[in-house]
Scaffold this motif. Structure first.
Motif, short mmCIF file in Angstrom:
data_model
loop_
_atom_site.label_atom_id
_atom_site.label_comp_id
_atom_site.label_asym_id
_atom_site.label_seq_id
_atom_site.Cartn_x
_atom_site.Cartn_y
_atom_site.Cartn_z
N TYR A 57 48.13 81.81 1.84
CA TYR A 57 48.08 80.98 3.04
C TYR A 57 49.18 79.92 3.08
N LEU A 58 49.87 79.74 1.98
CA LEU A 58 51.05 78.87 2.00
C LEU A 58 52.18 79.52 2.80
N TYR A 59 52.20 80.84 2.80
CA TYR A 59 53.29 81.58 3.43
C TYR A 59 52.89 82.23 4.75
N PHE A 60 51.62 82.57 4.90
CA PHE A 60 51.17 83.30 6.09
C PHE A 60 49.91 82.67 6.67
N ARG A 61 49.81 82.69 8.00
CA ARG A 61 48.61 82.15 8.65
C ARG A 61 47.41 83.06 8.42
N ASP A 62 47.66 84.37 8.53
CA ASP A 62 46.58 85.35 8.40
C ASP A 62 47.20 86.74 8.26
N LYS A 63 46.38 87.77 8.33
CA LYS A 63 46.87 89.15 8.20
C LYS A 63 47.80 89.53 9.34
N VAL A 64 47.50 89.03 10.53
CA VAL A 64 48.34 89.35 11.69
C VAL A 64 49.74 88.78 11.50
N ASP A 65 49.82 87.58 10.94
CA ASP A 65 51.12 86.96 10.67
C ASP A 65 51.94 87.82 9.72
N VAL A 66 51.27 88.37 8.70
CA VAL A 66 51.96 89.27 7.76
C VAL A 66 52.50 90.47 8.50
N LEU A 67 51.67 91.07 9.34
CA LEU A 67 52.07 92.27 10.06
C LEU A 67 53.23 91.99 11.02
N LEU A 68 53.21 90.82 11.64
CA LEU A 68 54.30 90.44 12.54
C LEU A 68 55.62 90.32 11.77
N ARG A 69 55.55 89.72 10.59
CA ARG A 69 56.76 89.58 9.77
C ARG A 69 57.28 90.95 9.33
N LEU A 70 56.36 91.78 8.87
CA LEU A 70 56.76 93.10 8.37
C LEU A 70 57.27 94.00 9.49
N SER A 71 56.64 93.91 10.66
CA SER A 71 57.10 94.73 11.79
C SER A 71 58.48 94.27 12.25
N GLY A 72 58.72 92.95 12.16
CA GLY A 72 60.04 92.44 12.51
C GLY A 72 61.12 92.98 11.58
N SER A 73 60.82 93.02 10.29
CA SER A 73 61.77 93.57 9.32
C SER A 73 62.01 95.05 9.57
N LEU A 74 60.94 95.77 9.89
CA LEU A 74 61.05 97.21 10.16
C LEU A 74 61.97 97.47 11.35
N LYS A 75 61.78 96.70 12.42
CA LYS A 75 62.59 96.89 13.62
C LYS A 75 64.03 96.42 13.41
N THR A 76 64.22 95.37 12.62
CA THR A 76 65.58 94.88 12.36
C THR A 76 66.41 95.95 11.68
N GLU A 77 65.81 96.64 10.72
CA GLU A 77 66.53 97.70 10.02
C GLU A 77 66.81 98.89 10.93
N SER A 78 65.85 99.25 11.77
CA SER A 78 66.06 100.39 12.67
C SER A 78 67.07 100.03 13.77
N TYR A 79 67.08 98.75 14.18
CA TYR A 79 68.06 98.32 15.18
C TYR A 79 69.48 98.42 14.62
N ALA A 80 69.64 98.07 13.36
CA ALA A 80 70.96 98.16 12.72
C ALA A 80 71.46 99.60 12.73
N ILE A 81 70.55 100.55 12.52
CA ILE A 81 70.93 101.97 12.55
C ILE A 81 71.38 102.36 13.95
N ALA A 82 70.58 101.96 14.96
CA ALA A 82 70.88 102.33 16.34
C ALA A 82 72.16 101.67 16.85
N ALA A 83 72.33 100.39 16.55
CA ALA A 83 73.47 99.64 17.08
C ALA A 83 74.79 100.05 16.45
#
Length: 213
Positions: A56-82
């Motif tokens: 909880y020092l780093y994340f508000r809850d499970k949803v916050d974790v998923l938002l961070r991880l989904s952001g990383s997933l999309k950032t990597e896929s965007y780099a491939i596409a761009a």
């Protein structure tokens, strides 16, 4: 000032390392058959070797974790596409096929996380909106590419770049999601090639509409 900068950098490094560890833990749990909804903070923290208070020092809850991880997933896929451009070093229909294949490989490596995002997005508006907002970045990039191609006279002027980009990103995204979910990957190359041919000859190099007298 230098000390403050170092502290911020150190905190960012710790967060990045923790996110990486938690991603690994979550994907391992999901591959074991647990849904993200069933997965508790206690399970995540224990598997990651941290306390609930540290979590909880780093994340508000499970949803916050998923938002961070989904952001990383999309950032990597965007780099491939761009990285792909129609007339770039790896351009053309074959280069586009390789781009789709790389995208499929990327999402397949994180199939459990992708499934969790789709699972939670079905009932959580924050996750759904974040995933959709990330998709807009892909659309904006493609609109730019299509307009560049139109100005150069390589893509027909009668194509609506905004509409075409939306159809390509949303349609292609659905095909990729279904392929990752329902296939073992043995036909990824074929699917990537068909996606590339459909959009290359249907949009990028579509024959111009005949003039009606």
């Amino acid at each position: 000032m230098a000390s403050t900068t170092r502290r911020r950098s150190s905190a960012a490094d710790r967060r990045a390392a923790l996110e990486k560890r938690i991603l690994s833990v979550i994907e391992e749990c999901l591959r074991g058959g647990v849904t993200y909804t069933e997965l508790s903070v206690e399970q995540i923290a224990q598997a990651a070797g941290i306390s609930r208070s540290t979590f909880y020092l780093y994340f508000r809850d499970k949803v916050d974790v998923l938002l961070r991880l989904s952001g990383s997933l999309k950032t990597e896929s965007y780099a491939i596409a761009a990285a792909w451009r129609p007339t770039g070093p790896d351009g053309g229909v074959d280069g586009l096929a390789r781009t789709y294949e790389l995208t499929l490989r990327h999402y397949r490596e994180h199939a459990a996380l992708l499934a969790a995002i789709n699972e939670v997005a079905a009932y959580d508006p924050l996750v759904r909106e974040a995933w959709t907002a990330d998709q807009d970045r892909f659309i904006d990039n493609l609109v730019t590419v299509l307009k560049e191609e139109q100005r150069a006279g390589r893509t027909p002027a009668d194509i609506d770049p905004e509409l075409a980009a939306k159809v390509m990103i949303q349609g292609g995204g659905q095909v990729i999601a279904q392929q990752v979910s329902n296939s073992d990957g043995s036909d990824d190359t074929v699917v990537a090639r068909e996606l590339a041919r459909g959009y290359w000859y249907g949009v990028y190099r579509r024959p111009g509409s005949p003039t009606v007298d």
